[in-house]
Design a protein around this motif. Structure first.
Motif, PDB file in Angstrom:
ATOM      1  N   PRO A  23      25.244 -88.704  19.429  1.00 51.01           N
ATOM      2  CA  PRO A  23      23.987 -88.020  19.114  1.00 51.01           C
ATOM      3  C   PRO A  23      24.090 -86.503  19.207  1.00 51.01           C
ATOM      4  CG  PRO A  23      23.602 -89.871  20.573  1.00 51.01           C
ATOM      5  CD  PRO A  23      25.098 -89.696  20.463  1.00 51.01           C
ATOM      6  N   ASN A  24      23.826 -85.840  18.080  1.00 45.99           N
ATOM      7  CA  ASN A  24      23.820 -84.371  18.008  1.00 45.99           C
ATOM      8  C   ASN A  24      25.156 -83.749  18.400  1.00 45.99           C
ATOM      9  OD1 ASN A  24      21.041 -84.414  17.319  1.00 45.99           O
ATOM     10  ND2 ASN A  24      20.550 -84.683  19.478  1.00 45.99           N
ATOM     11  N   ASN A  25      26.257 -84.515  18.241  1.00 40.07           N
ATOM     12  CA  ASN A  25      27.588 -84.032  18.634  1.00 40.07           C
ATOM     13  C   ASN A  25      27.567 -83.452  20.045  1.00 40.07           C
ATOM     14  OD1 ASN A  25      29.008 -84.758  16.283  1.00 40.07           O
ATOM     15  ND2 ASN A  25      28.139 -82.990  15.235  1.00 40.07           N
ATOM     16  N   THR A  26      26.946 -84.176  20.927  1.00 41.52           N
ATOM     17  CA  THR A  26      26.724 -83.734  22.289  1.00 41.52           C
ATOM     18  C   THR A  26      28.025 -83.691  23.084  1.00 41.52           C
ATOM     19  OG1 THR A  26      24.575 -84.781  22.221  1.00 41.52           O
ATOM     20  CG2 THR A  26      25.435 -84.252  24.395  1.00 41.52           C
ATOM     21  N   THR A  27      28.223 -82.610  23.791  1.00 44.75           N
ATOM     22  CA  THR A  27      29.273 -82.532  24.793  1.00 44.75           C
ATOM     23  C   THR A  27      28.581 -82.813  26.113  1.00 44.75           C
ATOM     24  OG1 THR A  27      30.488 -80.862  23.554  1.00 44.75           O
ATOM     25  CG2 THR A  27      30.977 -81.058  25.916  1.00 44.75           C
ATOM     26  N   ILE A  28      29.122 -83.756  26.867  1.00 45.00           N
ATOM     27  CA  ILE A  28      28.442 -84.096  28.106  1.00 45.00           C
ATOM     28  C   ILE A  28      29.192 -83.529  29.300  1.00 45.00           C
ATOM     29  CG2 ILE A  28      27.425 -86.160  27.118  1.00 45.00           C
ATOM     30  CD1 ILE A  28      29.405 -87.802  28.739  1.00 45.00           C
ATOM     31  N   GLY A  29      28.442 -83.188  30.297  1.00 39.70           N
ATOM     32  CA  GLY A  29      29.027 -82.660  31.514  1.00 39.70           C
ATOM     33  C   GLY A  29      29.468 -83.775  32.441  1.00 39.70           C
ATOM     34  N   CYS A  30      30.254 -83.417  33.405  1.00 43.05           N
ATOM     35  CA  CYS A  30      30.752 -84.366  34.397  1.00 43.05           C
ATOM     36  C   CYS A  30      29.589 -85.106  35.054  1.00 43.05           C
ATOM     37  CB  CYS A  30      31.550 -83.607  35.440  1.00 43.05           C
ATOM     38  SG  CYS A  30      32.283 -84.641  36.708  1.00 43.05           S
ATOM     39  N   GLY A  31      29.666 -86.420  35.043  1.00 45.73           N
ATOM     40  CA  GLY A  31      28.647 -87.235  35.671  1.00 45.73           C
ATOM     41  C   GLY A  31      27.461 -87.574  34.777  1.00 45.73           C
ATOM     42  N   SER A  32      27.399 -86.959  33.589  1.00 48.67           N
ATOM     43  CA  SER A  32      26.323 -87.282  32.650  1.00 48.67           C
ATOM     44  C   SER A  32      26.697 -88.523  31.854  1.00 48.67           C
ATOM     45  CB  SER A  32      26.089 -86.120  31.694  1.00 48.67           C
ATOM     46  OG  SER A  32      25.655 -84.985  32.398  1.00 48.67           O
ATOM     47  N   SER A  33      25.726 -89.110  31.176  1.00 42.89           N
ATOM     48  CA  SER A  33      25.957 -90.311  30.383  1.00 42.89           C
ATOM     49  C   SER A  33      25.629 -90.049  28.926  1.00 42.89           C
ATOM     50  CB  SER A  33      25.070 -91.454  30.872  1.00 42.89           C
ATOM     51  OG  SER A  33      25.393 -91.797  32.186  1.00 42.89           O
ATOM     52  N   THR A  67      35.898 -86.910  34.294  1.00 37.44           N
ATOM     53  CA  THR A  67      36.877 -85.898  33.901  1.00 37.44           C
ATOM     54  C   THR A  67      36.874 -85.834  32.375  1.00 37.44           C
ATOM     55  OG1 THR A  67      38.703 -87.479  33.760  1.00 37.44           O
ATOM     56  CG2 THR A  67      38.375 -86.391  35.890  1.00 37.44           C
ATOM     57  N   THR A  68      37.590 -84.871  31.810  1.00 36.15           N
ATOM     58  CA  THR A  68      37.713 -84.799  30.356  1.00 36.15           C
ATOM     59  C   THR A  68      38.334 -86.098  29.867  1.00 36.15           C
ATOM     60  OG1 THR A  68      37.988 -82.408  30.444  1.00 36.15           O
ATOM     61  CG2 THR A  68      38.742 -83.526  28.434  1.00 36.15           C
ATOM     62  N   THR A  69      37.660 -86.768  28.945  1.00 34.97           N
ATOM     63  CA  THR A  69      38.057 -88.103  28.518  1.00 34.97           C
ATOM     64  C   THR A  69      37.990 -88.215  27.005  1.00 34.97           C
ATOM     65  OG1 THR A  69      37.102 -88.982  30.562  1.00 34.97           O
ATOM     66  CG2 THR A  69      37.569 -90.567  28.820  1.00 34.97           C
ATOM     67  N   THR A  70      38.957 -88.917  26.434  1.00 36.31           N
ATOM     68  CA  THR A  70      38.978 -89.214  25.008  1.00 36.31           C
ATOM     69  C   THR A  70      38.674 -90.690  24.834  1.00 36.31           C
ATOM     70  OG1 THR A  70      40.631 -87.500  24.603  1.00 36.31           O
ATOM     71  CG2 THR A  70      40.422 -89.224  22.926  1.00 36.31           C
ATOM     72  N   TYR A  71      37.806 -91.000  23.879  1.00 39.27           N
ATOM     73  CA  TYR A  71      37.458 -92.387  23.577  1.00 39.27           C
ATOM     74  C   TYR A  71      37.884 -92.701  22.152  1.00 39.27           C
ATOM     75  CZ  TYR A  71      34.648 -92.022  27.764  1.00 39.27           C
ATOM     76  OH  TYR A  71      34.234 -91.827  29.054  1.00 39.27           O
ATOM     77  N   GLY A 103      39.802-108.089   7.537  1.00 41.41           N
ATOM     78  CA  GLY A 103      40.933-107.819   8.420  1.00 41.41           C
ATOM     79  C   GLY A 103      41.482-106.411   8.326  1.00 41.41           C
ATOM     80  N   CYS A 104      40.839-105.530   7.544  1.00 43.69           N
ATOM     81  CA  CYS A 104      41.275-104.137   7.445  1.00 43.69           C
ATOM     82  C   CYS A 104      40.742-103.351   8.639  1.00 43.69           C
ATOM     83  CB  CYS A 104      40.764-103.512   6.144  1.00 43.69           C
ATOM     84  SG  CYS A 104      41.389-104.322   4.678  1.00 43.69           S
ATOM     85  N   SER A 105      41.601-102.486   9.198  1.00 45.81           N
ATOM     86  CA  SER A 105      41.216-101.732  10.394  1.00 45.81           C
ATOM     87  C   SER A 105      41.325-100.240  10.170  1.00 45.81           C
ATOM     88  CB  SER A 105      42.117-102.112  11.575  1.00 45.81           C
ATOM     89  OG  SER A 105      41.960-103.459  11.914  1.00 45.81           O
ATOM     90  N   ASP A 106      40.565 -99.497  10.956  1.00 44.87           N
ATOM     91  CA  ASP A 106      40.611 -98.037  10.957  1.00 44.87           C
ATOM     92  C   ASP A 106      40.198 -97.594  12.354  1.00 44.87           C
ATOM     93  OD1 ASP A 106      40.977 -95.465  10.011  1.00 44.87           O
ATOM     94  OD2 ASP A 106      39.053 -95.366   8.960  1.00 44.87           O
ATOM     95  N   THR A 107      40.530 -96.363  12.716  1.00 42.80           N
ATOM     96  CA  THR A 107      40.200 -95.858  14.053  1.00 42.80           C
ATOM     97  C   THR A 107      39.535 -94.508  13.972  1.00 42.80           C
ATOM     98  OG1 THR A 107      42.327 -94.746  14.353  1.00 42.80           O
ATOM     99  CG2 THR A 107      42.192 -97.032  15.076  1.00 42.80           C
ATOM    100  N   ASP A 108      38.843 -94.154  15.038  1.00 37.62           N
ATOM    101  CA  ASP A 108      38.305 -92.812  15.219  1.00 37.62           C
ATOM    102  C   ASP A 108      38.341 -92.504  16.703  1.00 37.62           C
ATOM    103  OD1 ASP A 108      37.246 -90.338  14.514  1.00 37.62           O
ATOM    104  OD2 ASP A 108      35.183 -91.023  14.577  1.00 37.62           O
ATOM    105  N   THR A 109      38.465 -91.216  17.006  1.00 33.78           N
ATOM    106  CA  THR A 109      38.563 -90.759  18.386  1.00 33.78           C
ATOM    107  C   THR A 109      37.606 -89.602  18.607  1.00 33.78           C
ATOM    108  OG1 THR A 109      40.896 -91.403  18.491  1.00 33.78           O
ATOM    109  CG2 THR A 109      40.153 -89.799  20.114  1.00 33.78           C
ATOM    110  N   VAL A 110      36.939 -89.635  19.764  1.00 34.52           N
ATOM    111  CA  VAL A 110      36.077 -88.507  20.178  1.00 34.52           C
ATOM    112  C   VAL A 110      36.468 -88.093  21.570  1.00 34.52           C
ATOM    113  CG1 VAL A 110      34.125 -89.039  18.706  1.00 34.52           C
ATOM    114  CG2 VAL A 110      34.223 -89.990  21.007  1.00 34.52           C
TER     115      VAL A 110
END
Length: 71
Positions: A9-19, A51-55, A64-71
């Motif tokens: 949502p809104n390309n939000t950067t979240i702070g430590c401990g936020s959801s 901590t800084t985390t990549t998902y 059966g076709c697959s694709d990925t994305d990372t944030v």
């Protein structure tokens, strides 16, 4: 297959401990499956990184076709 992408949502950067809720898209309507790097096999996940985390999400459509994305 449409490219798989994550909505944040809104390309939000979240702070430590936020959801935030991340949603995988592009693997198709009812026949698509999603798997997150957290191990959750759902389209939407709620995360609260301490901590800084990549998902990463892998989307697989009904053909059966697959694709990925990372944030």
């Amino acid at each position: 297959m449409e490219s798989v992408y994550v909505t944040n949502p809104n390309n939000t950067t979240i702070g430590c401990g936020s959801s935030i809720q991340l949603t995988g898209n592009g693997a198709g309507g009812g026949g698509g499956n999603y798997l997150w790097s957290t191990g959750q096999p759902t389209r939407t996940i709620n995360v609260s990184p301490t901590t800084t985390t990549t998902y990463t999400v892998i989307g697989t459509n009904s053909a059966g076709c697959s694709d990925t994305d990372t944030v």
